[in-house]
Design an enzyme around this catalytic site. Structure first.
Site, short mmCIF file in Angstrom:
data_model
loop_
_atom_site.label_atom_id
_atom_site.label_comp_id
_atom_site.label_asym_id
_atom_site.label_seq_id
_atom_site.Cartn_x
_atom_site.Cartn_y
_atom_site.Cartn_z
N MET A 264 0.79 -1.23 0.00
CA MET A 264 0.00 0.00 0.00
C MET A 264 0.82 1.29 0.00
O MET A 264 0.27 2.37 0.18
CB MET A 264 -0.99 0.01 1.18
CG MET A 264 -1.96 -1.15 1.15
SD MET A 264 -3.00 -1.28 2.64
CE MET A 264 -3.84 0.29 2.62
N HIS B 214 8.01 -6.18 -7.32
CA HIS B 214 7.77 -5.16 -8.33
C HIS B 214 8.23 -5.65 -9.71
O HIS B 214 8.97 -4.97 -10.41
CB HIS B 214 8.52 -3.87 -7.97
CG HIS B 214 8.12 -3.26 -6.68
ND1 HIS B 214 8.95 -2.41 -5.95
CD2 HIS B 214 6.97 -3.35 -5.96
CE1 HIS B 214 8.32 -2.02 -4.84
NE2 HIS B 214 7.13 -2.58 -4.83
#
Length: 646
Positions: A105, A545
């Site tokens: 987040m 990522h």
């Protein structure tokens, strides 16, 4: 009206656009395309609808979802040679909303040079200025609370740089542990205070970062509950969940670029066909999108033949160019009684925190990784090492003998751009943060909880891949990120871990840690040039990522899609997700993915205007003959020819 369709009902419906993957990007597209009432969209998602699941919506429970196969596809890498054979888990969201439903987040952003470099790699129209409106479009920035304003937490915010009214809420968490609260002052005392709003694309320094959460109830804001749930009953939006796309169906007419007519998918141990009259859009994410292409006959012919798959488009770039942020953390022992997120694993304390969260949306469960620093390489090393970056880049990159005689197409241009950023004192090389605990059971030797300081390399040189290992979509992928295979990644990660000790021993951070920040969690006793290698081998984690496996670049330079995101060799197949990223960017990738998908939606709408008059425009041969008579078919062929000559 129900939000989800049965597989049978879905397969009996013909759509204008079929989206393979209802993850972060797929749901952005579904929302934006169905803003046009006359356009019908079908979304096929392998995961379930978990938009109201408390584990998903409660911020701190993000730690508990990783590795839980209810929420996480829980992929694992091949043994990593540079990490003594370590297999590294790779979390991927298993739900409508994808990884935006399980990520940590953090709300951080690419830099201006990051996105401008995309255009330098041959992607006209993809640069910082062209992407900036789309970062604003998805965002609904919610200002800091009065007490946060008075504490100076939001002093860096440039309100003009942010978006207001978008689907994704961004706000400052209402709860920080004392260790987190000490972060900005600690970095400032090191001369590393934030020098601007990171959203402007040029700043460096330490700060309290916003999170993708709704101010007030402090709930996760993600693609599932923000782009999809409020709009799921639109009559032109159709979604089937817990259904797995097997491959793209192409027209039998193979003369020229391939034309997709639908998708094969399975659900409840049955096979179905979904039909599309205009486009098929692949949005499976960095891991799954190349899988769908390879299972459809698009990829390396040798690999496809080994699994009995006919090669329809020869493109060995599919699944290659995988990039991820290599990360490692240093575990410190906090002072006795120091509050950490590990408090959530004490049943008595958890009851207290749960009650507080339910009553007013604050407390420990509203917390998360809310502090970060984006720093250049010179900022994390001492003045006596001022020449280290340039010397290492010269040794491991500029020296042509540092690489094999043949590199993958386009890779040299990518690495040259990465090296330039690495040597730029005003450009981020690493991202670091300090966290109080992991939200999990205390580790041996850290029964009082632990505090971690660490981070990742922002612009990695290493390249990996992900490929199919069978002709079945349900089977595991071969995922080899080749972490730290390039020595520059290792050297930079090593410097970052040593820098963590400088942070831990600087006030006010040091006042929260045992021995003023000098006591490490056993078996570590000290961190230096000799011991840091052992730390990296056991403490390495991914940044989660992954990008780049369906890269947007010229085909001859390693590309899979063009700047309109069309798959080379097809007329109406696009890829829209983080996999199209040609060169990695700084920061967390969720904001990048939202911006990519918002821009893609506008691209598709632009292209839509050229063929809105004929829903049959992309149907080929036998398929079209079922829908129109011979005269109409001739008109369609002429129209299509004019469209693609224009």
């Amino acid at each position: 009206m129900t939000s989800l369709m049965t597989p049978e009902a879905f397969a009996s419906t013909t759509f204008d656009y079929l989206i393979a993957g209802g993850g972060t990007a797929g749901l952005v597209l579904a929302n934006r395309l169905t803003e046009i009432p006359t356009v019908s969209v079908g979304v096929i998602e392998a995961g379930p609808d978990l938009t109201d699941d408390p584990k998903v919506t409660t911020p701190l429970y993000m730690f508990q979802m990783l590795g839980d196969t209810k929420y996480d596809w829980n992929m694992t890498s091949e043994p990593q040679e540079a990490l003594d054979g370590l297999r590294v888990p790779q979390g991927r969201g298993k739900m409508l909303g994808g990884s935006s439903g399980i990520n940590f987040m953090q709300f951080t952003f690419a830099s201006r040079p990051d996105l401008d470099d995309w255009e330098l790699l041959g992607n006209t129209g993809w640069n910082y200025d062209s992407m900036a409106p789309y970062y604003k479009k998805f965002e609904n920035f919610q200002s800091a609370r009065p007490e946060q304003e008075s504490a100076g937490i939001a002093d860096f915010v440039n309100e003009e740089a942010h978006g207001y009214g978008g689907p994704i809420n961004a706000s400052f968490t209402p709860f920080y542990t004392p260790i987190q609260a000490a972060w900005p002052a600690t970095l400032a005392n090191m001369g590393l205070a934030l020098n601007g709003d990171p959203r402007d694309g040029v700043s460096l320094g330490g700060y309290i970062n916003p999170m993708v959460m709704t101010r007030g109830p402090s709930r996760r804001s993600f693609a599932g509950n923000s782009y999809w749930k409020p709009f799921a009953t639109r009559p032109n939006l159709h979604t089937v969940a817990e259904a797995v796309v097997q491959n793209i169906i192409f027209s039998s007419d193979r003369s020229g670029d391939l034309v997709a007519t639908g998708l094969n998918f399975t659900a409840n141990n049955q096979s179905f066909i979904a039909n599309a009259t205009r486009e098929v859009i692949i949005s499976g994410g960095t891991m799954k999108s190349p899988q769908m292409l390879e299972l459809s006959g698009i990829g390396d012919p040798e690999l496809l033949a080994s699994f009995g798959i006919e090669t329809l488009i020869d493109n060995p770039n599919v699944g290659e160019n995988l990039q991820d942020h290599p990360q490692c953390i240093v575990p410190f022992v906090p002072n006795d009684g120091e509050l950490t997120f590990d408090d959530a694993y004490d049943e008595e304390r958890l009851e207290f925190w749960t009650r507080q969260y339910r009553e007013n949306g604050t407390g420990l469960l509203a917390g998360g990784i809310s502090n970060t620093a984006q720093l250049s390489w010179p900022q994390i090393i001492g003045p006596h090492q001022a020449n280290r970056p340039s010397e290492l880049v010269a040794r491991y990159h500029s020296n042509r003998s540092a690489y094999p005689e043949t590199l993958r197409p386009g890779l040299r241009a990518q690495l040259d751009l990465t090296a330039r950023k690495l040597l730029d004192a005003d450009e981020q090389a690493v991202q670091t943060s300090g966290t109080a605990g992991t939200g999990g059971p205390p580790a041996p030797g850290a029964e009082n909880g632990l505090a971690t300081i660490g981070g990742f390399v922002a612009h990695p040189f290493s390249r990996g891949y992900v490929h199919i290992q069978s002709a079945r979509a349900d089977d595991d992928l071969k995922f080899d990120p080749r972490y730290l295979s390039h020595p520059l990644d290792y050297e930079l990660l090593k410097d970052l871990q040593l820098f963590s000790v400088n942070v831990s021993t600087t006030a006010p951070m040091s006042t929260h840690l045992r021995g003023n920040g000098t006591v490490l969690v056993p078996p570590l006793t000290e961190l230096n040039d000799e011991t840091v290698k052992d730390l990296i081998n056991v403490g390495f984690i991914t940044g989660w990522h992954v990008v780049g496996t369906c890269a947007m670049m010229p085909r001859a330079e390693g590309g899979v899609v063009d700047p309109r995101l069309r798959v080379y060799g097809t007329r109406n197949v696009r890829v829209v997700d983080a996999s199209i990223t040609p060169l990695h960017v700084r920061g967390n990738t969720v904001s990048l993915t939202y911006a990519i998908a918002e821009k893609a939606a506008d691209i598709i709408k632009e292209d839509m205007n050229g063929t809105m008059g004929s829903t049959q425009a992309f149907m080929g041969g036998a398929e079209a003959s079922k829908a129109v008579d011979r005269v109409s078919l001739m008109l369609v062929v002429v129209a299509v020819g004019l469209v693609f000559l224009a």
